[in-house]
Every structure is written in structure tokens, then in C-alpha cells.
Design a protein around this motif. Structure first.
Motif, PDB file in Angstrom:
ATOM      1  N   ALA A 183     -10.927 -15.667 -34.178  1.00 57.54           N
ATOM      2  CA  ALA A 183     -10.555 -16.925 -33.524  1.00 57.54           C
ATOM      3  C   ALA A 183     -11.794 -17.756 -33.201  1.00 57.54           C
ATOM      4  O   ALA A 183     -11.799 -18.986 -33.351  1.00 57.54           O
ATOM      5  N   THR A 184     -12.869 -17.084 -32.759  1.00 55.92           N
ATOM      6  CA  THR A 184     -14.116 -17.788 -32.439  1.00 55.92           C
ATOM      7  C   THR A 184     -14.631 -18.577 -33.631  1.00 55.92           C
ATOM      8  O   THR A 184     -14.882 -19.789 -33.543  1.00 55.92           O
ATOM      9  N   PHE A 185     -14.790 -17.897 -34.753  1.00 56.09           N
ATOM     10  CA  PHE A 185     -15.376 -18.571 -35.909  1.00 56.09           C
ATOM     11  C   PHE A 185     -14.418 -19.566 -36.554  1.00 56.09           C
ATOM     12  O   PHE A 185     -14.858 -20.553 -37.151  1.00 56.09           O
ATOM     13  N   LEU A 186     -13.107 -19.338 -36.421  1.00 57.68           N
ATOM     14  CA  LEU A 186     -12.163 -20.356 -36.875  1.00 57.68           C
ATOM     15  C   LEU A 186     -12.337 -21.624 -36.046  1.00 57.68           C
ATOM     16  O   LEU A 186     -12.347 -22.742 -36.589  1.00 57.68           O
ATOM     17  N   GLY A 187     -12.482 -21.445 -34.734  1.00 58.43           N
ATOM     18  CA  GLY A 187     -12.709 -22.591 -33.863  1.00 58.43           C
ATOM     19  C   GLY A 187     -14.009 -23.303 -34.177  1.00 58.43           C
ATOM     20  O   GLY A 187     -14.074 -24.533 -34.203  1.00 58.43           O
ATOM     21  N   VAL A 188     -15.055 -22.510 -34.416  1.00 58.41           N
ATOM     22  CA  VAL A 188     -16.364 -23.085 -34.730  1.00 58.41           C
ATOM     23  C   VAL A 188     -16.337 -23.848 -36.051  1.00 58.41           C
ATOM     24  O   VAL A 188     -16.753 -25.018 -36.140  1.00 58.41           O
ATOM     25  N   GLU A 189     -15.844 -23.199 -37.084  1.00 58.79           N
ATOM     26  CA  GLU A 189     -15.872 -23.806 -38.424  1.00 58.79           C
ATOM     27  C   GLU A 189     -14.940 -25.010 -38.509  1.00 58.79           C
ATOM     28  O   GLU A 189     -15.282 -26.032 -39.127  1.00 58.79           O
ATOM     29  N   ALA A 190     -13.746 -24.916 -37.916  1.00 61.34           N
ATOM     30  CA  ALA A 190     -12.797 -26.027 -37.980  1.00 61.34           C
ATOM     31  C   ALA A 190     -13.316 -27.229 -37.213  1.00 61.34           C
ATOM     32  O   ALA A 190     -13.236 -28.369 -37.694  1.00 61.34           O
ATOM     33  N   SER A 191     -13.871 -27.001 -36.015  1.00 61.47           N
ATOM     34  CA  SER A 191     -14.400 -28.117 -35.231  1.00 61.47           C
ATOM     35  C   SER A 191     -15.651 -28.688 -35.885  1.00 61.47           C
ATOM     36  O   SER A 191     -15.884 -29.911 -35.842  1.00 61.47           O
ATOM     37  N   ARG A 192     -16.458 -27.832 -36.518  1.00 61.85           N
ATOM     38  CA  ARG A 192     -17.659 -28.319 -37.202  1.00 61.85           C
ATOM     39  C   ARG A 192     -17.275 -29.222 -38.375  1.00 61.85           C
ATOM     40  O   ARG A 192     -17.887 -30.275 -38.589  1.00 61.85           O
ATOM     41  N   LYS A 193     -16.241 -28.825 -39.109  1.00 68.84           N
ATOM     42  CA  LYS A 193     -15.777 -29.653 -40.222  1.00 68.84           C
ATOM     43  C   LYS A 193     -15.262 -31.000 -39.722  1.00 68.84           C
ATOM     44  O   LYS A 193     -15.509 -32.049 -40.316  1.00 68.84           O
ATOM     45  N   LEU A 194     -14.556 -30.969 -38.577  1.00 69.43           N
ATOM     46  CA  LEU A 194     -14.064 -32.195 -37.976  1.00 69.43           C
ATOM     47  C   LEU A 194     -15.213 -33.093 -37.542  1.00 69.43           C
ATOM     48  O   LEU A 194     -15.214 -34.311 -37.782  1.00 69.43           O
ATOM     49  N   LEU A 195     -16.219 -32.497 -36.923  1.00 62.82           N
ATOM     50  CA  LEU A 195     -17.373 -33.263 -36.450  1.00 62.82           C
ATOM     51  C   LEU A 195     -18.179 -33.862 -37.603  1.00 62.82           C
ATOM     52  O   LEU A 195     -18.765 -34.945 -37.488  1.00 62.82           O
ATOM     53  N   ASP A 196     -18.221 -33.120 -38.719  1.00 62.57           N
ATOM     54  CA  ASP A 196     -18.937 -33.642 -39.895  1.00 62.57           C
ATOM     55  C   ASP A 196     -18.345 -34.948 -40.389  1.00 62.57           C
ATOM     56  O   ASP A 196     -19.034 -35.768 -41.015  1.00 62.57           O
ATOM     57  N   GLY A 197     -17.056 -35.162 -40.089  1.00 65.27           N
ATOM     58  CA  GLY A 197     -16.418 -36.396 -40.497  1.00 65.27           C
ATOM     59  C   GLY A 197     -16.765 -37.581 -39.608  1.00 65.27           C
ATOM     60  O   GLY A 197     -16.528 -38.738 -39.981  1.00 65.27           O
ATOM     61  N   PHE A 198     -17.334 -37.281 -38.431  1.00 69.56           N
ATOM     62  CA  PHE A 198     -17.683 -38.346 -37.491  1.00 69.56           C
ATOM     63  C   PHE A 198     -19.170 -38.729 -37.559  1.00 69.56           C
ATOM     64  O   PHE A 198     -19.533 -39.898 -37.449  1.00 69.56           O
ATOM     65  N   PHE A 199     -20.050 -37.710 -37.729  1.00 72.73           N
ATOM     66  CA  PHE A 199     -21.496 -38.033 -37.799  1.00 72.73           C
ATOM     67  C   PHE A 199     -22.258 -36.907 -38.479  1.00 72.73           C
ATOM     68  O   PHE A 199     -21.750 -35.825 -38.690  1.00 72.73           O
TER      69      PHE A 199
END
Length: 310
Positions: A294-310
Motif C-alpha cells: 500500500a505504501t509504494f502504491l501510494g507513493v508511485e501513484a501520487s508521484r505519477k499524478l504530481l509529474d503531470g503538474f510539475f
């Protein structure tokens, strides 16, 4: 191209690289926080069970299932989340710091090895970066763990001395100042240093091994992330239980019970044998895979989302 133009291009490239590095660090910090929240929500009942087994008097519980049964009997389902507020409040800075420090540590290793033939870190270098990530994180982890352990333990029959996390901190400060709040810091780093080394190295190695040939391991692959994240948790807790037992005992014991890490280890072994250092191993390992997946799913999914912003 003139010399001035060349210098201008170099300066622009350096500025862009610096900006990218800063953005990457910010994204590592934020995504680490998301991963930590996911870990707590999934793993806290296992953690509570582990802590109670580690700190209970001999014979109080017959095993992990008995801990769960008695917690449910006393407090219902909410009893499995006793002491959840400290990790939830602290989890964002703890995991944010951990993943940020891991990112910074990787950059540091590349900086001090300028003649390397590849920017990809070896397994040993990944482990070193993981170990270094635990150092700044301990500043937050130690007091959060201290409050969490005290709240978890008081639900197993001892007097309910604390009303909540703020009350724990207030009482600890009144009784012993900052040293009391940070009790167990040495044990925390003894647990989290080697544990984080195994954690991050295992994640990177397993994720890379599970990534299809020709694909980029940095791209979101849910199956690989789940297995690699779970494996990282198992790798960490397979070596972290003994210092975790000592940490829990130091943080939950009355003042003056132990003079330090080695004193606690010696007294624990003398009273209960070496096997006492592995108390809570079952719940910890049961928690390790789902919580860290769950930790790394949260990390990777949020990181991918953030990559779309900056």
C-alpha cells in the motif's frame, strides 16, 4: 557559437538541472506522505498486535490471535486502531522525510562518485542511500513512536493514564522534558538504519526484476509495485524485529527501568531468553506485505499524478 553564448547555454542547462532536482525532491517529499497514510490505514491493527506482544507480561497473551480477541472484547473494532492518531499525525513527515532523504542520498552518492560509468546505483549503493534516509527521519519517528507505544500499551490492562496523543506529549514533557519525549531514539535508529537499507534496496531490485524486458521500471506497473513493495516490507522486518522489541520496551517502561539500548537487550534476554527479541515477529511479518504494498502504491501513484503538474 561564441564563448559568451556557450557560457549562457551552460548556465541555462545548470539552472534547468537544479530546478528539476528541486522539483524531484519536492515530489519525493509529497508522495512519501501519501504512501505513509496508506501504510498506517492498512497496517495499524498488525502493529498494535505486535507492540502488545512485545511489551506484555509473560502469560498475558497466548499469541497474536489472543491479542486481537481481547482488544475486540474490550473496545470493539476501534480497539484495533488504539494509538493510531500519533502515526497518522506523524506519518506524513516521517514518510515524506524518508522518501525525500532517500532521493537526496542517491544524489549524494552520485555526486561523490563522479567517474561512475552509469547513473544507475548498484544494490549496495541503494542500501547505503536507504540507511542514510533513516537518520533525519528519526527526529520525527522517535517521539511519534514513543506516543504510539504508550497509547497502545495502556489498552492492555494498565491504568489509562493518557487521554490522547496531545496528553501523552504534555505528560512526558512535564515528567522529563524533551529527553523523555525522545526516549528510544538510539533504538529507533538501530532499527530503521539497517531496516531502511534492506527496504529500499529490496524494492528497487524486485521491481526491476519484475519489469518486462525493454520497459522502464520507473513507469507505473501495478503488479510489480505491489509485489516489490510487499517484498520490501518483508525484507525490512526480517531484520528489524530485535531492535524494535528493545525500542518498544524502552519507550513503554517506567523511568529508570533501562539505562539504554544494551541494558534493555541484556535484561530482556536475562529475563525471557533470546527468543524474547523475536516477540511480535508474526504480526510484523503479516503486516509487512500488505502495508508496504500500500505504501509504494501510494507513493508511485501520487508521484505519477504530481509529474503531470510539475
Amino acid at each position: 557559437m561564441s564563448a559568451d553564448e556557450s557560457k549562457s547555454v551552460e548556465a541555462s542547462s545548470s539552472a534547468k538541472a537544479a530546478a528539476k532536482g528541486t522539483a524531484d525532491s519536492i515530489k519525493s517529499f509529497i508522495s512519501g506522505g501519501f504512501g505513509g497514510v496508506a501504510a498506517v490505514l492498512v497496517g495499524h491493527p498488525f502493529d498494535l498486535t505486535k507492540t502488545r506482544l512485545q511489551t506484555a507480561k509473560a502469560g498475558q497473551y497466548t499469541g497474536a490471535i489472543d491479542v486481537v480477541k481481547k482488544a475486540l472484547a474490550v473496545d470493539g473494532v476501534t480497539g484495533l486502531y488504539r494509538g493510531v492518531v500519533p502515526p497518522l499525525l506523524g506519518v506524513t513527515p516521517i514518510f515524506a522525510l524518508s522518501f525525500w532523504a532517500y532521493d537526496v542520498s542517491q544524489k549524494l552518492i552520485r555526486t561523490i562518485t563522479p567517474n561512475r560509468t552509469s547513473q544507475t546505483l548498484s544494490t549496495a549503493e541503494l542500501a547505503a542511500a536507504g540507511f542514510l534516509s533513516a537518520v533525519p527521519t528519526t527526529l520525527v519517528t522517535a517521539p511519534v513512536e514513543r506516543a504510539k507505544v504508550l497509547l497502545q500499551v495502556q489498552g492492555q490492562g494498565s491504568e489509562k493514564k493518557y487521554k490522547g496523543v496531545i496528553d501523552v506529549i504534555r505528560v512526558l514533557y512535564r515528567e522529563g522534558g524533551l529527553p523523555s519525549i525522545f526516549r528510544g531514539s538510539v533504538a529507533t535508529i538501530m532499527r530503521d538504519g539497517p531496516g531502511s537499507a534492506a527496504y529500499f534496496a529490496a524494492y528497487e531490485v524486485v521491481k526491476k526484476a519484475l519489469t518486462p524486458k525493454g520497459a522502464d521500471p520507473s513507469q507505473l506497473n501495478l503488479g510489480a509495485i505491489i509485489v516489490a513493495g510487499g517484498s520490501a516490507g518483508v525484507a525490512m522486518w526480517s531484520i528489524a524485529i530485535p531492535p524494535d522489541v528493545i525500542k518498544s520496551r524502552i519507550q513503554s517502561a517506567p523511568n529508570g527501568t533501562y539505562s539504554g539500548f544494551l541494558d534493555c537487550a541484556r535484561k530482556t534476554i536475562a529475563a525471557d531468553g533470546v527468543k524474547a527479541l523475536w516477540k511480535g515477529f508474526g504480526p510484523a511479518m503479516a503486516r509487512a506485505f500488505p502495508a508496504n504494498a500500500a505504501t509504494f502504491l501510494g507513493v508511485e501513484a501520487s508521484r505519477k499524478l504530481l509529474d503531470g503538474f510539475f
